[in-house]
Scaffold this active site. Sequence first.
Site, mmCIF file in Angstrom:
data_model
loop_
_atom_site.group_PDB
_atom_site.id
_atom_site.type_symbol
_atom_site.label_atom_id
_atom_site.label_comp_id
_atom_site.label_asym_id
_atom_site.label_seq_id
_atom_site.Cartn_x
_atom_site.Cartn_y
_atom_site.Cartn_z
ATOM 1 N N THR A 270 0.757 -1.011 -0.268
ATOM 2 C CA THR A 270 0.125 -0.030 0.010
ATOM 3 C C THR A 270 1.038 1.343 0.131
ATOM 4 O O THR A 270 0.553 2.080 -0.825
ATOM 5 C CB THR A 270 -1.090 -0.151 0.637
ATOM 6 O OG1 THR A 270 -0.006 -0.622 2.567
ATOM 7 C CG2 THR A 270 -2.524 -1.139 1.006
ATOM 8 N N PHE A 400 -8.103 4.844 4.231
ATOM 9 C CA PHE A 400 -7.311 4.476 5.381
ATOM 10 C C PHE A 400 -9.201 2.824 5.821
ATOM 11 O O PHE A 400 -8.854 3.047 7.238
ATOM 12 C CB PHE A 400 -6.827 5.144 6.531
ATOM 13 C CG PHE A 400 -5.729 5.885 5.428
ATOM 14 C CD1 PHE A 400 -4.262 4.729 5.816
ATOM 15 C CD2 PHE A 400 -5.768 6.652 5.053
ATOM 16 C CE1 PHE A 400 -3.598 5.592 5.280
ATOM 17 C CE2 PHE A 400 -4.087 6.757 4.406
ATOM 18 C CZ PHE A 400 -3.139 6.308 4.769
ATOM 19 N N CYS A 407 -7.675 1.760 9.076
ATOM 20 C CA CYS A 407 -6.205 1.288 8.638
ATOM 21 C C CYS A 407 -4.894 1.429 10.425
ATOM 22 O O CYS A 407 -5.457 2.608 11.075
ATOM 23 C CB CYS A 407 -5.184 1.723 8.148
ATOM 24 S SG CYS A 407 -3.378 1.118 7.399
HETATM 25 C C1 HEM Z 1 -6.148 -2.202 7.414
HETATM 26 C C2 HEM Z 1 -5.290 1.084 3.611
HETATM 27 C C3 HEM Z 1 -0.538 0.961 5.460
HETATM 28 C C4 HEM Z 1 -1.538 -2.055 8.726
HETATM 29 C C5 HEM Z 1 -6.876 -1.060 6.133
HETATM 30 C C6 HEM Z 1 -7.611 -0.628 5.686
HETATM 31 C C7 HEM Z 1 -6.804 -0.163 4.370
HETATM 32 C C8 HEM Z 1 -5.995 -0.044 4.901
HETATM 33 C C9 HEM Z 1 -8.443 0.975 3.255
HETATM 34 C C10 HEM Z 1 -8.944 -1.245 6.031
HETATM 35 C C11 HEM Z 1 -9.216 -2.391 5.001
HETATM 36 C C12 HEM Z 1 -10.512 -2.872 5.064
HETATM 37 O O1 HEM Z 1 -11.402 -2.297 5.528
HETATM 38 O O2 HEM Z 1 -11.022 -4.236 5.139
HETATM 39 C C13 HEM Z 1 -3.621 1.525 3.762
HETATM 40 C C14 HEM Z 1 -3.080 2.398 2.709
HETATM 41 C C15 HEM Z 1 -2.127 2.641 3.420
HETATM 42 C C16 HEM Z 1 -1.969 1.300 4.492
HETATM 43 C C17 HEM Z 1 -3.563 3.054 2.139
HETATM 44 C C18 HEM Z 1 -0.451 3.155 3.357
HETATM 45 C C19 HEM Z 1 -0.487 4.454 2.273
HETATM 46 C C20 HEM Z 1 -0.795 0.255 6.116
HETATM 47 C C21 HEM Z 1 0.889 0.138 7.009
HETATM 48 C C22 HEM Z 1 0.195 -0.728 8.119
HETATM 49 C C23 HEM Z 1 -1.342 -1.442 8.010
HETATM 50 C C24 HEM Z 1 1.167 0.863 7.214
HETATM 51 C C25 HEM Z 1 0.792 -1.226 9.213
HETATM 52 C C26 HEM Z 1 2.317 -1.598 9.241
HETATM 53 C C27 HEM Z 1 -3.527 -1.970 8.357
HETATM 54 C C28 HEM Z 1 -3.584 -3.201 9.373
HETATM 55 C C29 HEM Z 1 -5.738 -3.333 9.241
HETATM 56 C C30 HEM Z 1 -4.954 -2.575 8.023
HETATM 57 C C31 HEM Z 1 -3.261 -4.241 10.351
HETATM 58 C C32 HEM Z 1 -6.249 -4.103 9.837
HETATM 59 C C33 HEM Z 1 -7.032 -3.142 10.776
HETATM 60 C C34 HEM Z 1 -8.285 -4.146 11.338
HETATM 61 O O3 HEM Z 1 -8.835 -4.571 10.868
HETATM 62 O O4 HEM Z 1 -7.967 -3.677 12.689
HETATM 63 N N1 HEM Z 1 -5.536 -0.321 5.450
HETATM 64 N N2 HEM Z 1 -2.900 1.173 5.098
HETATM 65 N N3 HEM Z 1 -1.913 -0.283 6.998
HETATM 66 N N4 HEM Z 1 -4.426 -1.620 7.872
HETATM 67 FE FE1 HEM Z 1 -3.478 -0.644 6.454
#
Ligand code: HEM
Length: 463
Positions: A270, A400, A407
């Site tokens: 991402t 996010f 996120c």
């Molecule tokens: C969840 C986007 C970077 C860890 C999500 C979700 C989105 C997202 C849209 C929700 C997914 C869903 O509803 O199914 C992004 C974008 C990023 C990014 C655009 C960078 C530009 C990161 C980074 C990490 C991370 C760097 C770790 C350090 C997570 C985790 C979840 C998550 C663990 C699940 C959270 C939960 O449901 O409890 N992300 N993410 N993401 N992201 Fe990111």
Amino acid sequence: MEHETIPGPPGLPIVGNLADIDATNPIQSMCNLTSQYGPIWKFHLGGAERVVVGSQALMDEVCDEERFSKIIAAALDQVRNGVHDGLFTAKGPQEKNWGIAHRVLLPQLGPLAIRNMFNEMHDIASQLVMKWARHGSDHTIQVTDDFTRLTLDTIALCAMDYRFNSYYSEHMHPFIDAMADFLKVSGDRARRDMITQMFYRAETQKYWDDIELLRKTSQQVIKTRRANPTDKKDLLNGMLNGVDPKTGEKMSDESVIDNMITFLIAGHETTSGLLSFTFYYLLKNASAYDTAQQEVDDVIGKGPITVDHLTKLPYLNAVLRESLRLSPTAPSVGLTAKEDTTIGGKYPVKAGAPIVALFPMIHRDPIAYGEDAEEFRPERMLDEEFDRRNKEFPNCWKPFGNGMRACIGRPFAWQEALLVLAMLLQNFNFSMEDSSYQLQIKQTLTIKPKDFYMRAHLRNHVS
Ligand code: HEM
């Protein structure tokens, strides 16, 4: 209340809308179909019906966590075979491990904790600067490859003090190859019905072998840390030692493994895609490029970048926001109604049925963004206008995700992307390898620019 049928392409009896959705770029197909059928439409694939929403108003409605929640469908369900109820693939608070991991990890990934990871992020970003400086301006930069090495090395170093050293070897580390294959096959499996899947025996074997490799390696990292404890404030120590304030429980070893792999999966493509799209948009928009570089020169100058500089770069912030608006690297999320309901005032949806929130269309809704919604114009994302628009058109920018399932890595991703963007603009002038390049998309779980190459010309001062 009058009910209306949700429109959509007709499809065929068994295969449904297989022919309407391009297997290599389903998001683009869905965007095209949204333009054709309107902001809500439905399709059948792999035996299931899915409803797509593609406007700010509908997004705002499905963001109501009283009525809708995240669903683990399609590709995420396949990823779940490898990382179970880890944060990303958990069904939600009904799975106890999600709650424990969420509460233990939230402070570990909060803005203050992330500030402490600045030096590690700077270390890996400097390796990228050094590599591009050494190769010189005749070298063709494979943009997404180099950014993927950067983001993987950064998350591995910050999360568990592990160095993949991706810039020092021709081949990727076996863990990285296994993860990439696992993710790709997860996406492929999601598009097949069970009968077709039976014809992919060799691929299935490799898929489970890859999962085993990922888990065994993670187990080894935990063992090594237990044998050599440190007081480093990284995520691994947070996971091993953190206590959930609600239940008083620690995360189980299985949950630590699930989440360690989850961070590597969720935390690299991402952010790498975000950096790649950002350079594409800057190189296509000379005035935005000049304004961004000027801000770096004014605020940071030629000296070393510090963590405090990062709070003083409003234009760079706006550039990243605008890039994620037009090219949200996690392009959709899956939701479902908690009870049978209607959306958009007239369209019935069943409890448990998947709803796809399609960010590239939601983010281009002319009602929220005006007639120039297709244009890259970072000025609209400067704090004042950004806040005003989000108030007037709630949930019009959601790269996010939403609510409690949003996120958890957002502060991490933001600090990393800002730092890298600032450092690169400070040290180099960039040009496109082919100035006539038109954006093409490569889709896996995330989206990235395809075949996008650039060159880096050193600016004759060192950071
Ligand atoms: C969840 C986007 C970077 C860890 C999500 C979700 C989105 C997202 C849209 C929700 C997914 C869903 O509803 O199914 C992004 C974008 C990023 C990014 C655009 C960078 C530009 C990161 C980074 C990490 C991370 C760097 C770790 C350090 C997570 C985790 C979840 C998550 C663990 C699940 C959270 C939960 O449901 O409890 N992300 N993410 N993401 N992201 Fe990111």
